[in-house]
Write an enzyme that holds these catalytic residues in place. Sequence first.
Site, PDB file in Angstrom:
ATOM      1  CB  SER A 100      -0.962  -0.050   1.190  1.00 41.66           C
ATOM      2  OG  SER A 100      -1.908   0.974   1.129  1.00 41.66           O
ATOM      3  CG  ASP A 241      -2.917   3.929  -1.532  1.00 40.74           C
ATOM      4  OD1 ASP A 241      -3.626   3.726  -2.530  1.00 40.74           O
ATOM      5  OD2 ASP A 241      -2.959   3.205  -0.513  1.00 40.74           O
ATOM      6  CG  ASP A 243      -3.061  -0.704  -2.382  1.00 41.26           C
ATOM      7  OD1 ASP A 243      -3.096   0.473  -1.982  1.00 41.26           O
ATOM      8  OD2 ASP A 243      -3.627  -1.638  -1.783  1.00 41.26           O
ATOM      9  CG  ASP A 245      -6.316   0.491  -0.926  1.00 45.39           C
ATOM     10  OD1 ASP A 245      -5.493   1.429  -0.831  1.00 45.39           O
ATOM     11  OD2 ASP A 245      -6.354  -0.457  -0.114  1.00 45.39           O
TER      12      ASP A 245
END
Length: 458
Positions: A100, A241, A243, A245
């Site tokens: 992340s 960010d 990833d 999400d």
Amino acid sequence: MRKYFGTDGIRGRANGVITPDLAMKVGQAAGLLFQRGEHRHRVIIGKDTRLSGYMIENALVAGFTSVGMDVLLLGPMPTPAVAMLTRSMRCDLGVMISASHNPYEDNGIKLFGPDGFKLNDDVEMEIEALIDSDLTQRLSGSAKLGRAKRIESADARYIEFAKRTLPRQLDLEGMRVVVDCANGAGYKVAPEALWELGADVISLGVEPNGFNINQDVGSTAPDALVRKVREVRADVGIALDGDADRVLIVDEKGQKVDGDQLMGVVARSWKDDGRLTQSGIVATIMSNLGLERYLGGLGLNLVRTAVGDRYVLEHMRAHGFNLGGEQSGHIIMSDYTTTGDGLIAALQLLAVVKRCERPVSEVCHCFEPLPQVLKNVRYKSGKPLQETSVVQAIEAGRERLGAHGRLIIRPSGTEPVIRVMGEGDDGDLVNRVVDDVVEAVTRAASQSAAPAAIKGAA
């Protein structure tokens, strides 16, 4: 106690915590657990742009195929896209390789069930038990090994899915949008989706090299986006960010808009349209008290959960809510997705902006947030929060804030830090309270990390 899984999958330093051996065992354990029924079993794997993604991906492939599961490889792909494609492609399991918003040295493994939702604690405990068992006795025979292949159409599938979350008659014509993809998983799909919807797109953070994910770009480092929005006089900036999400918005004036404001915007819009399935939304204990008061003025409730989008989603599913999220920008809209989706959250905001025909700065300033201070204390070992001095400092701080503020202290679920958050109507008081608690935690943490002889002498 869980040995491998934290609040968001398995996460840690690549080749430290996350080794090829562990990744292969995760593949074997999860593969065995999710082989239900007589059909040919399939798992889908996506990743972000970290250098270690290649190593972990290959180890997972070895694990899954060794227990007879076929593997579909997506390459760099947002976490929400992996969740969506797990359902869409009728897979038994979905895997996202990502840490992340963490730096490139870290990586992680997130797992999704066939319904596209993150696994619950009980299932993760079953996987942990299998990881620590003798898996060599349960490998498939030579004729039943799994196969692996790459899916070339994954980008187009997700882009089309994201576009369909907007009404057909609505586009982004006339909007100048700067999108910062953090050199991460959304670096191809996010700019393309915005362009196909008609926006004039300026892209940042779209040159990943394996090392620069989240480095001075993205939702956790939005200064570059702020400068670019002002430079090109954009209507809005969107920061994802690593990833993709979570999302952070920058308005046309260069002001940052966090997840609390976004939830306020969407909650009001959906309430007016009769789209909310419950009379409120779900957020975490970290969301600003200003959001709670704003929603109360609309006749809506704010239900709080523990920190982590998985806990927000669990409450949403259990109680029928269709909107929730975190201040950090994980916004979950269960009408569309099974997890946070930065791009779709941004599109829903832009839909409100287009309909209102007002600038982002006006649409997104729903409420005046209460002064909120968040500080982190890094520690190496021990349990500082159980020290008497820390307990007393926390109790004293809460008493000083009284009914006009909150004090939240918690260990992070993804890194070795203790987070101290205070908020209230009196900003100076909040700062003093947080500083006092941080000092107590820091002192306790340093004592816990010191050698026994030194601690005894102290």
